[in-house]
Design an enzyme around this catalytic site. Structure first.
Site, PDB file in Angstrom:
ATOM      1  CD  GLU A 249      -8.855   4.412  22.481  1.00  0.00           C
ATOM      2  OE1 GLU A 249      -9.407   3.342  22.758  1.00  0.00           O
ATOM      3  OE2 GLU A 249      -9.281   5.195  21.606  1.00  0.00           O
TER       4      GLU A 249
ATOM      5  CB  SER B 131      23.081  19.352 -27.742  1.00  0.00           C
ATOM      6  OG  SER B 131      22.633  19.970 -28.930  1.00  0.00           O
TER       7      SER B 131
END
Length: 683
Positions: free
Chosen positions: A94, A365
């Protein structure tokens, strides 16, 4: 002829004037450039979108996620936590002159201009990393002269205000690598399932080539293009002397192990918790959506990264990824009310619905302990209170209505006490208890524990038929685990703005004692039996190597495991979104998730027994009669009571002298010697 003699001085004079003009213009240009550079140096750069994003932090200060209007997550890492090979590969392909230029590659720009003129079109560009960073941080990608001028200004400012390493670090954390991954850390995790610091040469060259065309060079979509680009990157690294030709060839030949794309999830830690916080701060803490998305806020939360990882691991291990069965887990520190972990479903990518906050599921429960706590705290019943477990027809509403519950598998145990009822999850005992203490009193107790969902005062309330969220259940059990003191749930500790100004601070609270500590402890003692032989949680007892109290819950469509240690209260729910009936196998998934999570989350915390508060009496009782045991009673046990509710009559069924009961407020040694030894022997 005389005119000929005057022409030379005039030419010299004009030449001198031209030189002076050129010098003046040069000085003017230099002065203008100097003034411009000075202006740019003094002028602040615009606030980058990633700097405006608000950050969500866990209890250790780590960034969990960022909030932005685009929904993009930003995961910056320092340069030293990025593989040097990736850095070299990026610079080679780059911007080879990155450390030599001042933000602009003049030679490269000239070369590109000549090529473009020759081709009569824009065939080449010459953007440096700094220019690309300026464009990504502050500008759009529109090809206009205005944008180019701004890009040049921002490039100069970046070069003046930051070092080369800082610019490189910002670039690598900002650049787009495709498939929603911004920054090298996100890309490394997405493609290879590893941190950026661990990338090898082949992986680094592959990733360094992607930003040029994130779609075209995606190894997920176009592996042939990606490999071609990888070879170009490796070639440039050879040209720049970063690697040898042999190293390049070996890297090109290396077989890459990509993380399967179907396993890709949004790179956001605790995504359900993130969404919960977003809603919380905007609806209750006075933060607007605009502030959250663009205010650069720091939101400090209570989430424990270790506990959250344990929760996600337990859910992943306990659920079938190919099933539509869903789950939720919420964990709260009883001592502080801090939310430590939250999982709202098994796959955030597939469904963002947070089941942990859903108020449409019946707790079954697992609701019973709230009812038994009502009985114990009111001193209406004790752990020795008995009812007959048998098919029963209950009349209520002034005998105008009837209710006929049944036990699971039509299994009835006869005359049983509260501890046996809790361990076996007996429904007949539960309804008898509700009718004895009163449904309204149970509802009041639930509200005191922090349950806000509406509860119906009907006999079936004893069996958990009124929907309650997992978050509420974890919060309620945290109160019991904290000796009856309620610490309001807290998820956000502090919010600061970009300047560090505190916008919100969680109020300090000493908590509220909503239940007598003795009653909470007696219930805890009874609930420990759930994980012992014969209890509904016994199948996971081998997974838990510490004292723990809890309760299972199962309905036709839901399965629960809710429980706590002294340090952590946790609710786990399992069921289907469409309310489908769960199978027996489905119903057995909640308890192992609870057990594995609890052990893993607390693996660095030494096991601790539940401390006995004042107001608790421990005495030996005869199992057969329920009376105080004598020396001749063949079957006796050490039992705990809220002071004033313990039996006072000695057993006369076996003869002999009465054995002295334990002193009021009995010691932990008397109460738990066998359980403590058993826990430690199996640790």
């Amino acid at each position: 002829m005389p005119q000929h003699h005057h022409s030379k001085p005039r030419r010299k004079s004009r030449f001198a004037a031209l030189i002076k003009l050129m010098l003046a213009m040069t000085l003017a240009v230099l002065l203008a450039v100097g003034i411009l550079l000075g202006f740019l140096y003094q002028k602040s750069l615009p606030v980058a979108d990633t700097d405006r994003n608000s950050r969500l932090l866990d209890s250790q200060g780590n960034i969990l996620a960022t909030f932005s209007a685009s929904g993009r997550s930003y995961e910056p890492v320092p340069l030293e936590r990025i593989s040097p090979l990736l850095v070299k590969a990026t610079l080679a392909v780059e911007d080879r002159k990155f450390f030599d230029h001042i933000g602009f590659d003049v030679k490269g720009m000239g070369r590109a201009m000549l090529v473009n003129l020759k081709e009569m079109q824009r065939a080449q560009g010459a953007s440096t990393l700094t220019q690309q960073l300026a464009r990504n941080l502050y500008l759009s990608h529109a090809k206009t002269w205005t944008r180019k001028i701004k890009e040049a200004m921002y490039t100069a400012q970046l070069e003046m205000k930051y070092s080369k390493n800082e610019i490189l670090q910002m670039y690598l954390n900002e650049i787009y690598y495709g498939h929603g991954a911004y920054g090298i850390e996100a890309a490394s995790q997405m493609y290879f399932g590893k941190p950026a610091a661990e990338l090898d040469l082949a992986e680094s060259a592959m990733l360094a080539g992607i930003p040029k065309g994130p779609t075209y060079y995606s190894p997920f979509k176009h592996m042939d293009h990606a490999k071609m680009r990888q070879r170009i990157v490796l070639g440039t690294m050879v040209e720049t002397g970063q690697i040898t030709r042999q190293e390049a060839e070996e890297a090109a030949a290396e077989k890459l192990h990509l993380k399967p794309q179907e396993q890709q999830l949004a790179r956001v830690s605790a995504p359900f918790f993130r969404d919960y916080i977003r809603n919380l701060v905007t609806s209750q803490l006075g933060i607007s959506e605009e502030q959250l998305d663009h205010g650069g806020l720091n939101i400090y939360t209570t989430l424990d990264p270790h506990a959250q990882a344990a929760a996600e691991e337990a859910v992943a291990r306990g659920m079938d990824p190919n099933s539509e069965l869903e789950t939720a887990l919420v964990a709260i520190d009883p001592r502080t009310g801090y939310v430590k972990a939250m999982v709202g479903g098994k796959n955030y990518k597939a469904s963002q619905f947070n089941h942990a906050l859903s108020k449409t599921r019946q707790p079954g429960s697992s609701f019973k302990p709230i009812m038994y706590l009502t009985a114990l705290s009111s001193k209406t019943m004790t752990g020795l209170s008995t009812f007959k477990s048998e098919p029963t027809l209950f009349h209520y509403d002034n005998n105008r209505k009837i209710y006929r519950p049944s036990n699971f598998g039509e299994k009835y145990l006869g005359e049983i006490d509260m501890q046996q009822a809790i361990a076996a999850s007996d429904n007949i005992y539960a309804v008898n208890t509700l009718l004895k203490v009163g449904a309204d009193n149970v509802i009041d107790m639930a509200k005191r524990l922090g349950i806000v969902s509406p509860l119906k005062p009907v006999p079936s309330l004893a069996l958990g038929t009124s929907p309650i969220s997992p978050f509420e259940m974890a919060s309620a059990f945290a109160v019991i685990g904290n000796g009856g003191k309620r610490m309001p749930p807290v998820a956000v500790l502090k919010i600061t703005d970009a300047a560090g100004e505190v916008l919100y601070q969680a109020p300090e609270t000493a908590g509220e004692q909503v239940v007598e500590p003795a009653a909470a402890y007696v219930l805890t003692h009874l609930m420990e039996s759930v994980f012992e032989s014969g209890g509904t949680g016994s199948r996971v007892s081998s997974l838990i190597k510490r004292p723990v109290a809890g309760k299972t819950g199962t309905t036709d469509t839901d399965a629960w495991m809710v429980g706590y240690t002294p340090e952590l209260a946790t609710a786990v729910w399992v069921g289907y979104d469409k309310g489908r009936t769960i199978t027996t196998l489905d119903g057995h998934r909640a308890a192992p998730i609870f057990a594995r999570f609890t052990e893993k989350a607390l693996e660095n915390v030494p096991p601790k027994i539940f401390s006995i508060p004042s107001g608790v009496v421990t005495v030996y009782v005869d199992r057969e009669t329920g009376k105080l045991a004598t020396a001749d009673c063949p079957d006796k046990k050490l039992e705990v009571f809220v002071a004033g509710t313990e039996p006072t009559e000695y057993c006369a069924a076996h003869g002999g002298d009465p054995e002295q009961p334990a002193a009021k407020g009995g010691t932990s040694e008397k109460r738990s010697w066998w359980k403590t030894i058993k826990r430690w022997l199996t640790d």
